[in-house]
Design a protein around this motif. Structure first.
Motif, PDB file in Angstrom:
ATOM      1  N   TYR A 110       0.826  -1.218   0.000  1.00  0.00           N
ATOM      2  CA  TYR A 110       0.000   0.000   0.000  1.00  0.00           C
ATOM      3  C   TYR A 110       0.858   1.265   0.000  1.00  0.00           C
ATOM      4  CZ  TYR A 110      -3.202   3.594   1.685  1.00  0.00           C
ATOM      5  OH  TYR A 110      -3.933   4.742   1.826  1.00  0.00           O
ATOM      6  N   VAL A 114      -7.853   4.948  -0.986  1.00  0.00           N
ATOM      7  CA  VAL A 114      -8.866   4.231  -0.220  1.00  0.00           C
ATOM      8  C   VAL A 114      -9.439   3.127  -1.109  1.00  0.00           C
ATOM      9  CG1 VAL A 114     -11.094   4.438   0.960  1.00  0.00           C
ATOM     10  CG2 VAL A 114      -9.417   6.292   1.121  1.00  0.00           C
ATOM     11  N   MET A 118      -6.628   2.144  -4.765  1.00  0.00           N
ATOM     12  CA  MET A 118      -5.417   2.241  -3.961  1.00  0.00           C
ATOM     13  C   MET A 118      -4.185   2.247  -4.854  1.00  0.00           C
ATOM     14  SD  MET A 118      -6.245  -0.346  -0.812  1.00  0.00           S
ATOM     15  CE  MET A 118      -6.826   0.286   0.778  1.00  0.00           C
ATOM     16  N   THR A 147      -5.523   1.798   9.615  1.00  0.00           N
ATOM     17  CA  THR A 147      -5.075   2.199   8.277  1.00  0.00           C
ATOM     18  C   THR A 147      -6.175   2.017   7.238  1.00  0.00           C
ATOM     19  OG1 THR A 147      -4.342  -0.021   7.659  1.00  0.00           O
ATOM     20  CG2 THR A 147      -2.739   1.353   8.853  1.00  0.00           C
ATOM     21  N   ASN A 148      -5.918   2.503   6.042  1.00  0.00           N
ATOM     22  CA  ASN A 148      -6.848   2.280   4.930  1.00  0.00           C
ATOM     23  C   ASN A 148      -6.861   0.823   4.489  1.00  0.00           C
ATOM     24  OD1 ASN A 148      -7.746   4.900   4.847  1.00  0.00           O
ATOM     25  ND2 ASN A 148      -6.203   5.569   3.371  1.00  0.00           N
ATOM     26  N   ALA A 151      -9.184  -1.015   6.822  1.00  0.00           N
ATOM     27  CA  ALA A 151     -10.555  -0.612   6.451  1.00  0.00           C
ATOM     28  C   ALA A 151     -11.065  -1.453   5.281  1.00  0.00           C
ATOM     29  CB  ALA A 151     -10.598   0.868   6.101  1.00  0.00           C
TER      30      ALA A 151
END
Length: 405
Positions: A110, A114, A118, A147-148, A151
């Motif tokens: 990453y 989002v 990404m 973190t994203n 999520a």
């Protein structure tokens, strides 16, 4: 010098402080519903005490045969299972994971954005099986809320939930970026669920069948399963959620629990329900160097290898960890192949020995094995999260304080 009130060098009056401390500080104070604590030394059961309620709503007491959700205490069992296959030459620790999960051959790290939009970058090197066993894989957990990436796990419901299977977990993870390049940091994660998937791939058996054949049956563990059988449901404890101010509320009713229905998700990371005596048999086999009553589940040298610190440059967890969630306090603890390992007793600020290893579960269960003292403890209760109270450190203080020879 032998004392009449001692078993295996443990002072029985001093060890009984466990019960009185838990009763006054936690159970009478309304912080824990109930508890069950077992201590053994030199292969002898020294202390086993049940107190409080397993089901507050129904007024049922904790009993020696109560069934508990052990959550992440499943991880050491899965790690032993995978290392049994290592002992048969089925894989090497530095094998890339994509050798066994081809869809993982182009995992990325990453960078920003989002899910599902990404931006990612290439891994510095492929993820290995050792990265999975040591939580240095770059995977995470949705419940981290940090973190994203986690999520994205939550939006795909990868921490468990209706319809999740090991196959789907592995499939979805192939499409998600890693938190970091494998081997560069430590982060508690679904990695052990992936280890369970590898057990299936390498053995040709489903994870529950593999556990049954190669760990539970040999050790005589008759009360450990992914789904509580209907005839054993009356022994299944309720699970509670910590409430600010030091109380708790019902989190999972045993009569209506996912653990009491066929759910199809064989989570090697957190899926098992067990009793204190079953887990004691598992822990005692490890304390004995891999065998119990003539049944060997792992070789002595393999277990020695597993309980070394496998973090880079012999660092402890604060030196390499990116998240803060864990089933053990970080300071002075490294991580092996499936267990935390104490490497600096003074830094840990908790009584114990270098080389002590173990783990805990989300509902505050915990176990440790101290090879120096030939000592083990198993603690069962049902309160989420495990970080609610420092009861694990307090128990170590009492247990170690009771050793007299």
């Amino acid at each position: 010098m032998a004392h009449s009130n001692c078993i295996a060098g443990v002072d029985l009056e001093r060890i009984s402080h466990i019960g009185s401390h838990l009763q006054s500080a936690y159970i009478d104070a309304g912080k824990l519903p109930g508890a069950l604590t077992l201590v053994a030394r030199r292969g002898e059961l020294v202390y086993c005490h049940a107190q409080g309620l397993r089901d507050v709503e129904r007024g049922l007491p904790v009993e020696r045969d109560t069934l508990f959700r052990i959550y992440s205490m499943t991880k050491p069992i899965t790690s032993i299972a995978l290392m049994q296959l290592y002992e048969q030459g089925r894989f090497l620790l530095d094998d890339p994971v994509h050798k066994y999960i081809p869809s993982w051959s182009n995992l990325r790290v990453y960078k920003t954005g989002v899910y599902p939009q990404m931006l990612t970058t290439a891994c510095e090197r492929p993820m290995t099986i050792r990265d999975l066993l040591t939580h240095q894989s770059g995977l995470t957990y949705g419940f981290m809320n940090r973190t994203n990436v986690d999520a994205a796990y939550r939006s795909l419901k990868l921490d468990g939930g209706p319809g999740l299977t090991l196959d789907r977990l592995v499939e979805d993870l192939a499409r998600l970026p890693l938190e970091f390049s494998p081997g560069t940091a430590w982060n508690y994660s679904v990695a052990t669920d992936v280890c369970g998937y590898l057990v299936q791939v390498l053995s040709g058996l489903s994870l529950d069948e593999y556990f049954q054949r190669h760990i539970f049956a040999p050790l005589g563990m008759v009360d450990t399963f992914f789904t509580v059988p209907a005839d054993k449901l009356p022994r299944f404890a309720a699970c509670y959620q910590f409430q600010p101010g030091g109380s708790f509320s019902l989190q999972d009713d045993p009569q209506d629990s996912n653990f009491s229905k066929a759910h199809g998700y064989l989570s090697g990371g957190g899926g098992l329900v067990s009793t204190i005596d079953d887990y004691y048999r598992f822990a005692q086999a490890l304390a004995n160097g891999g065998e119990l009553d003539g049944a060997r589940i792992i070789g002595r040298k393999t277990l020695e290898f597993m309980r070394m610190n496998h973090l880079p440059n012999n660092q402890d967890l604060p030196g390499v960890s990116v998240g803060s969630f864990s089933e053990t306090p970080y300071d002075g603890s490294g991580f092996g192949l499936g267990f935390s390992v104490k490497i600096d007793v003074a830094k840990s600020q908790t009584n114990g020995s270098v080389g002590e290893y173990g783990w805990g579960g989300m509902a505050s269960t915990n176990f440790f094995i101290d090879p120096v003292e030939d000592l083990l403890m198993v603690f069962m209760t049902q309160l989420i999260p495990s970080s609610s109270y420092a009861v694990r450190q307090e128990l170590r203080a009492i247990v170690n304080g009771a050793l007299v020879d």
